[in-house]
Write an enzyme that holds these catalytic residues in place. Structure first.
Site, PDB file in Angstrom:
ATOM      1  CB  VAL A 236      -3.159  -0.680   6.066  1.00 23.56           C
ATOM      2  CG1 VAL A 236      -3.593  -1.879   6.856  1.00 23.56           C
ATOM      3  CG2 VAL A 236      -3.115  -0.980   4.571  1.00 23.56           C
TER       4      VAL A 236
ATOM      5  CE1 TYR B  99      -5.332   2.187  -4.845  1.00 27.00           C
ATOM      6  CE2 TYR B  99      -3.790   4.017  -4.687  1.00 27.00           C
ATOM      7  CZ  TYR B  99      -4.122   2.701  -4.421  1.00 27.00           C
ATOM      8  OH  TYR B  99      -3.249   1.895  -3.738  1.00 27.00           O
TER       9      TYR B  99
ATOM     10  CD1 TRP C 126      -6.505  -3.654   4.410  1.00 25.49           C
ATOM     11  CD2 TRP C 126      -5.047  -4.909   3.255  1.00 25.49           C
ATOM     12  NE1 TRP C 126      -6.031  -2.907   3.351  1.00 25.49           N
ATOM     13  CE2 TRP C 126      -5.140  -3.644   2.636  1.00 25.49           C
ATOM     14  CE3 TRP C 126      -4.188  -5.865   2.706  1.00 25.49           C
ATOM     15  CZ2 TRP C 126      -4.414  -3.311   1.491  1.00 25.49           C
ATOM     16  CZ3 TRP C 126      -3.468  -5.528   1.571  1.00 25.49           C
ATOM     17  CH2 TRP C 126      -3.577  -4.273   0.976  1.00 25.49           C
TER      18      TRP C 126
ATOM     19  CD  GLU D  56      -5.165  10.622   5.956  1.00 25.26           C
ATOM     20  OE1 GLU D  56      -6.203  10.049   5.562  1.00 25.26           O
ATOM     21  OE2 GLU D  56      -4.201  10.851   5.193  1.00 25.26           O
ATOM     22  CB  SER D  57      -0.757   7.509   5.407  1.00 33.27           C
ATOM     23  OG  SER D  57      -1.259   8.204   4.278  1.00 33.27           O
TER      24      SER D  57
ATOM     25  CB  CYS E 289      -0.887  -0.032   1.255  1.00 33.42           C
ATOM     26  SG  CYS E 289      -1.716   1.515   1.597  1.00 33.42           S
TER      27      CYS E 289
ATOM     28  NE  ARG F 216     -13.554   0.449   0.938  1.00 31.52           N
ATOM     29  CZ  ARG F 216     -14.493  -0.299   0.340  1.00 31.52           C
ATOM     30  NH1 ARG F 216     -15.676   0.179   0.072  1.00 31.52           N
ATOM     31  NH2 ARG F 216     -14.243  -1.552   0.020  1.00 31.52           N
ATOM     32  CB  VAL F 217     -11.237  -2.283   7.274  1.00 37.91           C
ATOM     33  CG1 VAL F 217     -10.056  -2.846   8.038  1.00 37.91           C
ATOM     34  CG2 VAL F 217     -12.499  -2.290   8.136  1.00 37.91           C
TER      35      VAL F 217
HETATM   36  N1  LIG Z   1      -6.485   8.097   3.597  1.00 34.17           N
HETATM   37  C1  LIG Z   1      -5.888   6.830   3.931  1.00 34.17           C
HETATM   38  C2  LIG Z   1      -6.053   5.857   2.804  1.00 34.17           C
HETATM   39  C3  LIG Z   1      -5.505   4.498   3.110  1.00 34.17           C
HETATM   40  C4  LIG Z   1      -5.991   3.438   2.113  1.00 34.17           C
HETATM   41  O1  LIG Z   1      -6.947   3.660   1.367  1.00 34.17           O
HETATM   42  N2  LIG Z   1      -5.355   2.255   2.109  1.00 34.17           N
HETATM   43  C5  LIG Z   1      -5.770   1.194   1.209  1.00 34.17           C
HETATM   44  C6  LIG Z   1      -4.637   0.282   0.835  1.00 34.17           C
HETATM   45  S1  LIG Z   1      -3.576   0.941  -0.362  1.00 34.17           S
HETATM   46  C7  LIG Z   1      -6.755   0.294   1.907  1.00 34.17           C
HETATM   47  O2  LIG Z   1      -6.490  -0.164   2.990  1.00 34.17           O
HETATM   48  N3  LIG Z   1      -7.893   0.050   1.251  1.00 34.17           N
HETATM   49  C8  LIG Z   1      -8.900  -0.827   1.727  1.00 34.17           C
HETATM   50  C9  LIG Z   1     -10.262  -0.403   1.257  1.00 34.17           C
HETATM   51  O3  LIG Z   1     -10.379   0.664   0.647  1.00 34.17           O
HETATM   52  O4  LIG Z   1     -11.196  -1.132   1.506  1.00 34.17           O
HETATM   53  C10 LIG Z   1      -4.428   7.072   4.264  1.00 34.17           C
HETATM   54  O5  LIG Z   1      -3.742   7.816   3.548  1.00 34.17           O
HETATM   55  O6  LIG Z   1      -3.953   6.506   5.247  1.00 34.17           O
END
Ligand SMILES: N[C@@H](CCC(=O)N[C@@H](CS)C(=O)NCC(=O)O)C(=O)O
Length: 325
Positions: free
Chosen positions: A132, A194, A96, A147-148, A63, A129-130
């Site tokens: 990482v 994306y 995940w 939030e990264s 990710c 949504r879940v």
């Molecule tokens: N805004 C979040 C976005 C994180 C994100 O979307 N991660 C993706 C993986 S690349 C994820 O876990 N997606 C799961 C989903 O959307 O269900 C951040 O920057 O931390």
């Protein structure tokens, strides 16, 4: 791929129909901040003081958002202070998971099988949504932040008094410029790939892919004059761009149809990407196997055969010669 609704897991793909086939990213649900003294940060509640071995970071090596946090953990010397778990690269009907696999690091904190258990442990009726990365607080048994962009701001300075190494990627005099670049890069490139790949109409796809490559063209021109996005030093803006660029030719070109050009076709972006990759410690944070496995196997509606391409052969270690800029 799915989400939690009132704490119940539902296997569901992204909703794009209401929006003309456009992918819209949901805002992160946990927005607290770890701070030096435990006072509240710009958002969220107080009570998360920077302390060694209090926090646990959950990532996917695939990710790009989680990768930001891994890079900061490495550059700020946080590896002993903040341990990690790594999810399986395959994100299927349970989202995940910590299912055994090469490179997976199980969850030693709540012994979750699925990442959504962390969310329901933190908030039993969670809806959303879940995702990482997840920064977990072992003291209060909750998610500090998912939030990264905010996790890396915390890692940048909050742990400096408890053992982090020095280094500030958001110097005050560059903050406004960094924030402006981040806004542009997020919308057109980080999230742009994306928006391109998850489009479900031709119109939405073309809109996103054209915006994406216009942005890459802009940065290509900028990087002809200067080594990094804000000048001669690496800042947060560079690390945020890096995690998308390093995945670009291997997955976004093919899987997400971001194929007007490859990064290797842009002399400045390609040199810049190698320059960042060669910063000590960074190569160890890049796991191309997890990256390719995740994208090509998890999105069955985009790649139904789940075949993972063997190429492209990319060498990030060749001389970049950008020190001359
Ligand atoms: N805004 C979040 C976005 C994180 C994100 O979307 N991660 C993706 C993986 S690349 C994820 O876990 N997606 C799961 C989903 O959307 O269900 C951040 O920057 O931390």
């Amino acid at each position: 791929m799915g989400l939690l609704v009132d704490g119940q897991w539902q296997d569901k793909w992204y909703e794009t129909e209401a929006n003309g086939g456009r992918f819209e990213r949901e805002d992160a649900g946990f927005r607290n901040w770890v701070t030096v003294d435990g006072r509240a940060g710009p958002t969220g509640i107080e009570g998360f003081k920077a302390e060694p071995d209090r926090y646990h970071l959950y990532v996917s090596l695939a990710c790009p958002w989680a990768h930001r946090a891994l890079i900061y953990r490495k550059l700020k010397g946080l590896e002993d202070l903040i341990p990690i778990s790594v999810v399986n690269p395959y994100m299927g009907e349970h989202g995940w998971t910590f299912a055994d696999g090469a490179g997976v690091v199980a969850d030693p904190v709540i012994h979750a099988d699925y990442a959504y258990e962390l969310y329901t442990k933190a908030k039993p009726d969670y809806t959303g949504r879940v995702t990482v990365p997840i920064l977990w607080d072992k003291k209060t048994n909750t998610i500090v932040s998912n939030e990264s962009s905010e996790i890396i701001r915390m890692f940048n300075s909050a742990f400096d008094d408890v053992g982090a190494v020095s280094g500030n990627f958001v110097p005050a005099e560059l903050l406004q410029e960094i924030d402006d670049i981040n806004t542009f890069v997020y919308s057109t490139i980080n999230n742009g790939v994306y928006k391109t790949g998850f489009s479900t109409t031709q119109e939405a796809y073309e809109e996103a892919v054209i915006e994406l490559f216009a942005a890459l063209d802009t940065l290509e021109a900028r990087l002809a004059q200067q080594r990094y996005l804000t000048g001669s030093t690496i800042t947060e803006a560079d690390w945020r761009l890096f995690t998308t660029l390093v995945r670009f030719d291997a997955v976004y070109v093919g899987h997400f149809k971001c194929n007007l050009h490859r990064i290797v076709d842009y002399p400045n972006l390609w040199g810049y990407l190698r320059d960042l990759y060669q910063v000590p410690g960074i190569a160890e944070t890049v796991n191309m196997t997890h990256i390719k496995q995740h994208y090509y196997t998890s999105h069955a509606n985009i790649n139904p055969t789940r075949i993972i391409p063997v190429g492209p052969a990319i060498d990030f270690t060749t001389a970049h010669n950008r020190e001359q800029l």
